[in-house]
Each structure stands twice: as C-alpha cells, then as structure tokens.
Design a protein around this motif. Sequence first.
Motif, short mmCIF file in Angstrom:
data_model
loop_
_atom_site.label_atom_id
_atom_site.label_comp_id
_atom_site.label_asym_id
_atom_site.label_seq_id
_atom_site.Cartn_x
_atom_site.Cartn_y
_atom_site.Cartn_z
N ASN A 87 0.85 -1.18 0.00
CA ASN A 87 0.00 0.00 0.00
C ASN A 87 0.88 1.24 0.00
OD1 ASN A 87 -2.25 -1.55 0.06
ND2 ASN A 87 -2.96 -0.92 2.09
N LEU A 88 0.61 2.18 -0.91
CA LEU A 88 1.41 3.39 -1.05
C LEU A 88 0.58 4.61 -0.66
CD1 LEU A 88 3.03 2.60 -4.52
CD2 LEU A 88 4.08 2.33 -2.26
N TRP A 89 1.19 5.45 0.18
CA TRP A 89 0.51 6.65 0.64
C TRP A 89 1.19 7.94 0.16
CZ3 TRP A 89 -3.88 6.62 3.93
CH2 TRP A 89 -4.30 5.34 4.31
N GLY A 90 2.32 7.81 -0.55
CA GLY A 90 3.05 8.99 -0.96
C GLY A 90 3.63 8.87 -2.36
N CYS A 102 -3.42 4.83 -1.63
CA CYS A 102 -4.37 5.08 -0.54
C CYS A 102 -4.49 6.54 -0.15
CB CYS A 102 -3.97 4.26 0.68
SG CYS A 102 -3.79 2.49 0.36
N ASN A 103 -3.87 7.46 -0.89
CA ASN A 103 -3.87 8.87 -0.51
C ASN A 103 -4.30 9.70 -1.71
OD1 ASN A 103 -3.52 11.06 1.17
ND2 ASN A 103 -1.43 10.50 1.77
N ASP A 104 -4.33 11.01 -1.54
CA ASP A 104 -4.78 11.92 -2.59
C ASP A 104 -3.62 12.73 -3.16
OD1 ASP A 104 -7.36 11.09 -1.93
OD2 ASP A 104 -7.63 12.73 -0.49
N ASN A 105 -3.75 13.05 -4.46
CA ASN A 105 -2.84 13.99 -5.13
C ASN A 105 -1.38 13.54 -5.05
OD1 ASN A 105 -5.02 15.84 -5.71
ND2 ASN A 105 -4.93 16.43 -3.55
N LYS A 106 -1.15 12.27 -5.26
CA LYS A 106 0.20 11.72 -5.25
C LYS A 106 0.58 11.26 -6.66
CE LYS A 106 0.59 12.42 -0.88
NZ LYS A 106 1.48 13.51 -0.39
N THR A 107 1.90 11.16 -6.89
CA THR A 107 2.42 10.74 -8.19
C THR A 107 3.17 9.42 -8.01
OG1 THR A 107 2.65 13.01 -8.98
CG2 THR A 107 3.95 11.32 -10.10
N VAL A 108 2.72 8.39 -8.73
CA VAL A 108 3.35 7.07 -8.65
C VAL A 108 3.69 6.63 -10.07
CG1 VAL A 108 3.09 4.66 -7.96
CG2 VAL A 108 2.09 6.48 -6.56
N THR A 109 4.94 6.23 -10.28
CA THR A 109 5.41 5.82 -11.60
C THR A 109 5.96 4.41 -11.54
OG1 THR A 109 5.97 8.11 -12.16
CG2 THR A 109 6.95 6.37 -13.51
N ALA A 142 3.90 -8.35 -17.78
CA ALA A 142 4.08 -6.94 -17.45
C ALA A 142 2.94 -6.44 -16.57
CB ALA A 142 4.16 -6.12 -18.73
N LEU A 143 3.27 -5.62 -15.60
CA LEU A 143 2.24 -4.99 -14.76
C LEU A 143 1.40 -4.05 -15.60
CD1 LEU A 143 2.51 -3.66 -11.20
CD2 LEU A 143 1.95 -1.99 -12.97
N ASN A 144 0.08 -4.05 -15.35
CA ASN A 144 -0.79 -3.14 -16.09
C ASN A 144 -1.71 -2.41 -15.12
OD1 ASN A 144 -3.15 -4.80 -15.57
ND2 ASN A 144 -2.41 -6.18 -17.17
N ALA A 145 -2.56 -1.55 -15.67
CA ALA A 145 -3.40 -0.68 -14.84
C ALA A 145 -4.34 -1.46 -13.94
CB ALA A 145 -4.19 0.28 -15.74
N GLU A 146 -4.77 -2.66 -14.37
CA GLU A 146 -5.69 -3.45 -13.55
C GLU A 146 -5.03 -4.01 -12.29
OE1 GLU A 146 -7.34 -6.45 -16.00
OE2 GLU A 146 -8.50 -5.06 -17.25
N ASP A 147 -3.71 -3.99 -12.26
CA ASP A 147 -2.99 -4.48 -11.09
C ASP A 147 -2.85 -3.43 -10.00
OD1 ASP A 147 -2.47 -6.90 -12.49
OD2 ASP A 147 -0.80 -5.91 -13.51
N VAL A 148 -3.25 -2.18 -10.30
CA VAL A 148 -3.05 -1.06 -9.39
C VAL A 148 -4.41 -0.52 -8.96
CG1 VAL A 148 -1.99 1.20 -9.08
CG2 VAL A 148 -0.89 -0.51 -10.55
N GLY A 149 -4.66 -0.51 -7.66
CA GLY A 149 -5.90 0.05 -7.14
C GLY A 149 -5.71 1.49 -6.68
N ASP A 150 -6.56 2.40 -7.14
CA ASP A 150 -6.47 3.81 -6.77
C ASP A 150 -7.66 4.15 -5.89
OD1 ASP A 150 -6.10 6.50 -6.52
OD2 ASP A 150 -6.18 6.96 -8.67
N TYR A 151 -7.39 4.34 -4.58
CA TYR A 151 -8.46 4.62 -3.62
C TYR A 151 -8.38 6.05 -3.10
CZ TYR A 151 -9.20 -0.36 -3.90
OH TYR A 151 -9.45 -1.62 -4.37
N GLY A 152 -7.73 6.92 -3.88
CA GLY A 152 -7.64 8.33 -3.52
C GLY A 152 -8.19 9.19 -4.63
N ASP A 153 -7.99 10.49 -4.49
CA ASP A 153 -8.45 11.45 -5.50
C ASP A 153 -7.25 12.24 -6.02
OD1 ASP A 153 -11.20 10.87 -5.26
OD2 ASP A 153 -11.29 12.07 -3.42
N GLY A 154 -7.25 12.47 -7.35
CA GLY A 154 -6.24 13.33 -7.94
C GLY A 154 -4.86 12.70 -8.06
N ASN A 155 -4.79 11.39 -7.99
CA ASN A 155 -3.48 10.73 -8.11
C ASN A 155 -3.07 10.62 -9.58
OD1 ASN A 155 -3.00 10.19 -5.34
ND2 ASN A 155 -4.48 8.51 -5.43
#
Length: 731
Positions: free
Chosen positions: A666-669, A692-699, A713-726
């Motif tokens: 789980n990533l918060w930053g 799990c947080n808002d307005n963060k950048t994950v690459t 290869a990892l794809n978008a379905e493997d990543v859950g976005d439970y915040g806003d503005g990420n």
Amino acid sequence: MKKMSPKLLALVLALVMAGGSLIGGTIAWFTDEVTSANNVITSGTLDITLEYKDANGAWQNVEEMTTPLFSYDLWEPGYTTYKTLRVANAGSLALKYQLSLNVDAAAEAGKANLADVIDVYVVEGDAPADRAALAAMTPVGTLSEVAVMNHGADQGHLLSKAAVEGTLNAGEAAKEYTIVLKMQESAGNEYQGLSVGKGISVVLEATQYTYEEDAFGDDYDADAQLATQVATVADLKAALAEGKNVRLLNDMELKDDSIVIANDVVLDLNGKTLSGESTSSATSCLLKVNAGATVTLKNGTVTFDASKPDTEWEAGFPSYANDTISCSGTLIVDGATIENKTAPGGASYAVDCYPGANLIVNSGKLDGHGKNAIRMFANSATVPTNVTINGGEIVGSRAIWVQLPSSNAAQVPPVNVTVNGGKLISTDSKYNLAIYSYSYGQSFDNTVITLNGGEFYGDVALSGGSKNGAEKLTINQDNCKFYGKVFSYNGNATIPTVTPESGYVTDDAELAAALEGEEETIVLRPGTYTFPAASNFSGNEVINANGAVFEGNSGLNIKGATVIGATFNNNSGNAVGGTINGTFKDCEFTGSNALRYCYAGETVVFENCVFSGSTYGIHFDGGSNDVVFKNCTFSGFNAMGGAITKLTLDGCTFKANGKSGYNGINLWGDTDLINCTFVFDGTAGTEWVDLCNDNKTVTFTNCVVSNGTTERALNAEDVGDYGDGNTITIK
C-alpha cells in the motif's frame, strides 16, 4: 715494431696463463660490452565496445544506457522496431567477435510464445529506408529460433551470413549493423497480452584473433574460442566434454547428478544459476574439475544442497564430502558466486581442493552458509594443494581450512595458501576462524601461508590437531587488516607481530562504546547482540556485522552510519522500530513484523536487504524524508506512509502470498517503482498495489507481476487507486 707470429702469441699467452695459475697472481683481461637497452615488454589490450545510435543520430555507449535497447509494451501485428549498433576495437590486439540475442526466459510449454511471431532481420550498415525495403529482405529467423535452439543462428549467434560475426584489427574502422524486430502480420489473438520473458539481452563477446605474430608465426592464439551458448543441461555437458567455452542461456538444475570437466574451458554463467541437489550417496558434488583441467568460472551462481547430509557416515547418504565444486585441477573464479546450502552437520564445502588443485579467486564470493567455504584436503606427500585469493569474499565457519588428513607423521604434504587481497570472513560465533590449519598426524613443515594483503574477519589459527611441525607464515602487516588474532596452538610456528585493527567488537558493552567513540570502522565478532537503546549516533561509523545477530526491537537512529551484513530478529514483535537513519546493506530483518512504526529521521537507504514478517514485511509510517530500497525482497504485507518525501523502490521483489488478506504493498506517498516484481498467489484479492492517498504521483517502470509460475508486465488493472487526484504512470 716487429709483429709476433700468431703461433708464438698463443704460446706466450699459454705460458703466462699457466704461470699466473701457479703463482696465484691476477690477470687483467681486455674487455668489451654491447648492451641492448630499454627493451620493452608490454602486454597488448583486448577491448571491444558496442555503441547504439540514439534518436539524434549520435553514438552512445551501450554500457552507459539507463533504458533497454528494445523496450515497448504495445506490440501488435506489423509493429516494427530497430536499433543500429556499432562494434569497435578499442584495444591494441586484433580480435574476433560475435553478436548474440538472448531471451531471458522461454514461454510455458504448450502456450503461445510471443517470440514465435517476431521476425529478426540483420542489416549491415544503417536501417532499411522504409517498410517496402524491409519487405524485400529475408529475416534471419524468428526471435524464438534465434535465441533458443542449439546451433548456429538458432543459438543466439546471428552468424556471418547476417554480418554480425567477424574480425577487427587494431585501428580498423568500426562495423555497423542494424537489428530489426517485426511482429508478423499473421499473428492471431492468442498472442495478445504476452511478453518475452523479462526482455531481450544483446550480447557482444570477443576473443583473440590470429593476426599478431610471435617467433614461430601467427597461429599461437588460433585456438582462442568464442562461447557456445547452451540452453539445457545436456547441451552444457556435451559442450564441456568437447572442450568448448560455454555461456548459459537459462538457469539449470541437476538432481543426483554431477558435471565432470576434464578440459580447459571458460564457463560463463551469464547471470544465471547452476544448481544441484543430492538425495543419495551417489552424488557428492555438483561440479568436478579433474586434474590437468583449467576452468574459469564467471558471472553467475553455482549452488549445491545435499538434502540428506551424512552426519554419521551412514550408508545411503551422500558420501563424506558434500561439495559444490570438487577440484583437483585449476579453478579460476572471476565474478562468480559459489555456495553450499547443505544443512549443518555433514562435511560440506563450497570448494573442496584436493592434491593438484590450484584454486585462484580473483573476484566473486565463496559461501559455505555456516559451513567451511574452502577446504584443502592435502593427502599427498608429493603433489601440492594450492589456494590463492586475489579478491572477492570467502565466507564460512572457516573461510579456509587446511587439513592434513593422514596420521602418517613421516609425510610432509606441500600446501600453499596465498592471500593478496579480498575478504576472509568467519561466521562461526564459537571459534571464529578465517584461516585454520589442522593435522591428523602429518607434518606442517611444508605448509606455506603467505598473507600479502586482504582483510581477515576472524582468527588466523595454525597448528591445530596433532601439531606436528610448523607452518611457514609470512605477513605484510602494511597491506593486511586483522579483525581477530593470529596464533599457533602449539607455539611451533613463528608468528610475526600483528596489530589488530581498532574497532573490533566482541560484546554489547564494546559495541556501545565504539558507537559513542570516534571509530571509523566497527567490526563485530559473530554472535548475538542487543543494539543500544539510545542509538542516536552521528558520524561516519561503518558497522561490519557479518555473522552478527541483533535480538529484540532495535532502534536504528544512526546518522551517517552504514550497517553491513547484520541480522535483526524479533520472533515476538518488531525487529526494528522507531526513528531510522543511515544505510543498510546485505542485512536481514525478521520477526512478527520486520519493520514497524518506523520513521525516516534523514534519508534512509536499504540495499540488498531481506524483510520477512509473519504479518508485516515493513510498515514505514513516514518521517518527512526520502527512503530508498534497492534490490530488496519483502515477504508479508507492506505499507509506506504518506509523510515520506519521496519513496524509491528499485529492483525489488514483493511476496505478498495473501498474508492477512492484503496486497503486496500500500502506497501513501509519491513513489517511483523501477524493475520491481510482484509475486502474488491470488488469495488476497485482485490487485498487487494500492494507492491510498490523494494527489500523489506514482510511476511504474519495467515492473512485472507473477503468480509464482508465469510472469507478465504490470498493467493498470494491477493497481488500485483509492484516492483522488493521483497520477499513475505505467511504462
């Protein structure tokens, strides 16, 4: 003046010489001298370079690349990509070279293989002008054919017919080639969503070429050979039996089987692992180097495990010595890891040297995993047993054990141990022996131990056992570092004066004092320690903790310090908690939670570390500073707090395994994930990573997911976005 005849001159000289010898006088001879000065003996250099043409048409060195040559994740029928390469001779010797394409992993049997529908073209010079020009060309083969099969172009060599195997004299103009990859238009839907292993390796190798001459002609290096690439154990055995240099294309595993090498060969492991398991007395080693053979081992790992070690010399168990490598010839280790993972109790060695052996370690690691790394079984009165350490690490309960096994006191086996560099590390908390010599009755009088340099983490203990004779010990104190004692059990051997390095720690009190003092380097004797509770130390201390175990909940607020090779363990709680500073390399963290309630006091770096938690691998809550994990492995659920300024996960592996019903992490930053692998058995849900947080950048860059068997290869379905503005980027 009248000249004397030659005959008379000879007679007079003879008489003078005779008279001189009779009366004991001296003779002054006319002399002359001619000197050929400033003769130069300098070895030539063999140096080849591989460059690629970038998007601006400029040449760049492949070794300085930060992204792969071929990297794209939206392949579709008809898609084409190419790279133009340049091969240059940067040395002073003529060379022959060979360019190869290697696929890192083959597809599963019975399933569609993306490499089957990617055609490979090779063009001498620049790329084809357009699609029509490419269509008029004939491919060398598919990527599957080029990279996997057993000979010629089908083995990964694109061969002279495709102009990527040749020779270059010193000063000769570089040669250019373009490799084109094209997905066949006929590829069907079954090829969607597939990947070619972890990628494609472009390999350039070179060796000597018959061009320069010696006193007898230009054929002295005619036998210099390029490697034969092998994909199976059968291919490996066949090539070695024929005396061919080899390069592994895949990891290989043997069970109850050995490989005997009787020729001069180079075994390039190519970053792969050659492993062996023994379950019976029929097999007691993985590799056997015969007398007279010279084997160079490089670039990978050789590992062995006798699953039923002979602890009481019983029938049906692996015989006396369970060796990763048994050596009676010459073994040269260049950048390879040789390890023996046999459980303690049996006689097991990473390398077992018999009479006639000449072991030379230039770089790499020999690891006995709690047992002896090198044994020298010197049971011949005439044939020497030799070990030379020039670099690398030798790690074991005894790094080097000199054993004189016979009870015949009249025999004086020739033994030579020379250490010029590297590290000899004992992991044994009881005896702590870097070098140990032991006799069952034979004399040590022909045992020569020369320590010209290196670091010795443990004692150099001589004349153990029956204590006959005395070793000849020479030490260059200026070039050696001793973290331990040098002594002779019976006092027979002459021991030079040795000054141990400061900062050698043997208990908790000494550790606390060293951390509070001015020691630049602190070395812990193998054993169990408690890290000081008030561990807010600053400075450039380095704690070299090979074989040390820190029990309990350790606080690691050690600003500017580095901890190397330590184990932090707490079976009933958190192995590490609280404020963390510093750098941690090659460490292991185990407990109910490996790291829990942790905060980054300053930038924190973990390299090559393992985090094993029955619940949490790590729970890094924050700290308003950067945290970097490089080439680390995590087992358990992991969470990274949002207060971390920047989190970087580079080359890491996450093994969630459904622990506590959580995902891998789980990533918060803000986070960069580079070349990471997520291994997940599917029992905890559908996602590998949650934001799990808002307005963060994950690459995510070159990340993959695996179910333990297959990888993609990892794809978008493997990543859950439970915040806003990420902002989530996958590339």
